[in-house]
Design an enzyme around this catalytic site. Structure first.
Site, PDB file in Angstrom:
ATOM      1  N   ASP A  48       9.115  35.758 -16.860  1.00 25.21           N
ATOM      2  CA  ASP A  48       8.189  35.578 -17.977  1.00 25.21           C
ATOM      3  C   ASP A  48       7.573  34.186 -17.897  1.00 25.21           C
ATOM      4  OD1 ASP A  48      10.769  34.432 -18.855  1.00 25.21           O
ATOM      5  OD2 ASP A  48       9.716  34.051 -20.732  1.00 25.21           O
ATOM      6  N   GLU A  73      12.832  33.879 -21.066  1.00 30.44           N
ATOM      7  CA  GLU A  73      13.323  32.499 -21.109  1.00 30.44           C
ATOM      8  C   GLU A  73      12.380  31.588 -21.878  1.00 30.44           C
ATOM      9  OE1 GLU A  73      13.941  28.335 -20.056  1.00 30.44           O
ATOM     10  OE2 GLU A  73      12.162  29.538 -19.626  1.00 30.44           O
TER      11      GLU A  73
END
Length: 454
Positions: free
Chosen positions: A92, A156
């Site tokens: 991500d 994250e």
């Protein structure tokens, strides 16, 4: 670069690495469906899973984590009796911010001035490619000498803790002898660095309400309490005049005793405008690695274009507080919440919502794995010795892994050196750093396996 066979193999793989990073960067995998379609994250997760399968990983799985995102897991068995190494990255990315400020499109990997530009190129899609390069080089030169687990996190950057909660519920999944977190970076290009500390973080949203509805500023201004003005005053209470963070009860005088960060270098890396002062006191290293730092990362207010002469009935802001090692993030959250409630002016109604939290981390740099990494980095960066530094950012998973596997050694390396401009516009990765760190990781795995045999 030396003529080591590992180095030669990775050099030959770099065109493939660029093509793969181009494909992965093209996935707009911001883990916030309010900003980008969830399908973009799903596409990135599928890409990572396919890449692991192509490298003969077993048990490849898309793990549905409690925050609604997916982490990708795979296992590559090594020789009998070999240690297990967990390799971490996240797929991500941060949102691109103002896309018009990018010189090239943020989700199109573009080569310019010897670097590859694109969101996630360094943080941390490049980290996943680094792991692939290291493993491919080992397979081409006698085989991977350890068992390898790979975990690629899907949220994250949001700090929502999905993988942390999943790992706590499935503690056997990520168990390993050593863990390599590929999400930090060298102190600067060409200087091999492991990260010894990470600041933790807490993220709060604060809302102030003062009126039942907006009012005409001419008719009521001067007596009616404006929520936006109240918010400005409240946020100003979080910093002293010199910019030092001032949250009631929070210690702000710790000192950093390791590698120092010259102020002139920091000004250049941070692109501070001429004549503008740095904030805070102490050394730069003190301020960014050893002390808390508060940042207002978002505020809801009327835009200048289309603004009307109105007093605002409500205002909202999002506040990030970085918490250094030695301070507890949960306690820092309580202190920041209490500060916001105590300093809201004019009796404004205060609502505080926690949206993210992670503890700080301190690695044991005296562990045997660090000796193996030091040898590997010195071979990958001829003439340079491995350095240890702090990092002001947060990787909340580190403390979760340290708690779950107290005997595991945790090393932090990566591609996010200052020129990478992670989290900003025009993020980029140095292909030379990608190449050298891939060599270092491959040599580390060889060194580490040998140390366990001896």
């Amino acid at each position: 670069m030396t003529a080591h066979p590992i180095s030669e193999t990775i050099a030959s793989l770099m065109p493939r690495a660029k093509a793969e990073l181009t494909e992965l960067v093209a996935c707009q995998s911001v883990a916030d469906p309010a900003q980008f379609p969830k399908s973009e994250c799903e596409a990135a997760a599928a890409w990572v899973a396919d890449a692991l399968r192509a490298e003969d990983f077993q048990d490849v799985a898309l793990l549905d984590t409690p925050d609604g995102t997916q982490s990708v897991y795979g296992f590559l068995p090594g020789p009998a009796g070999a240690p297990t190494v967990l390799l971490y990255a996240h797929y991500d990315v941060q949102p691109p911010l103002d896309e018009s400020a990018w010189i090239s499109p943020p989700f199109e990997l573009t080569e310019r001035e010897g670097r590859w530009f694109g969101r996630g190129a360094a943080d941390c899609k490049g980290g996943f490619i680094m792991h692939l390069l290291a493993l491919r080089a080992l397979k081409a030169n006698g085989g991977v000498p350890v068992s390898v687990k790979v975990i690629a996190e899907g949220s994250e950057e949001q700090g929502t803790g999905g993988l942390e909660r999943y790992a706590e519920a499935h503690p056997e999944l990520l168990a390993a002898d050593t863990i390599v977190i590929g999400d930090t970076g060298n102190f600067r290009v060409g200087l091999p660095t492991v990260t010894a500390t990470l600041r933790g973080m807490t993220m709060l949203r604060v809302t102030l309400d003062t009126l039942e509805g907006n009012l005409h500023s001419g008719q009521f201004g001067g007596a009616a309490p404006d929520a936006l003005a109240a918010m400005i005053q409240l946020l100003a209470s979080l910093r002293a005049e010199d910019g030092t963070t001032t949250v009631d009860g929070l210690t702000t005088d710790a000192e950093w005793d390791g590698l120092q960060y010259p102020e002139s270098d920091f000004r250049k890396d941070a692109k501070v405008l001429d004549g503008v002062e740095l904030i805070g006191t102490g050394t730069v290293a003190d301020r960014i690695w050893a002390r808390p730092a508060v940042t207002v990362i978002g505020i809801d207010c009327p835009p200048v274009v289309g603004a009307t002469p109105s007093l605002q009935a409500s205002a909202r802001a999002q506040i990030s507080l970085r918490v250094p090692p030695g301070q507890d993030a949960t306690e820092a959250t309580k202190l920041l919440t209490a500060h916001l409630k105590a300093h809201a002016p004019w009796g404004a109604r205060v609502s505080v919502e926690q949206v993210g939290q992670g503890q700080a981390f301190r690695a044991d740099t005296s562990s045997p794995a660090y000796t193996s990494m030091a040898q590997a980095m010195e071979a990958a960066y001829p003439g340079e010795k491995m350095q240890t530094s702090g990092m002001g950012g947060s990787i909340p998973l580190c403390n979760t892994l340290a708690a779950l596997y107290p005997e595991a050694e945790i090393l932090l390396i990566g591609l996010s050196e200052p020129e990478a401009q992670i989290h900003a516009v025009n993020e980029s990765v140095s292909p030379e750093e990608l190449e050298r760190l891939s060599v270092a990781e491959a040599l580390f795995l060889q060194n580490y396996a040998e140390s366990k045999r001896s």
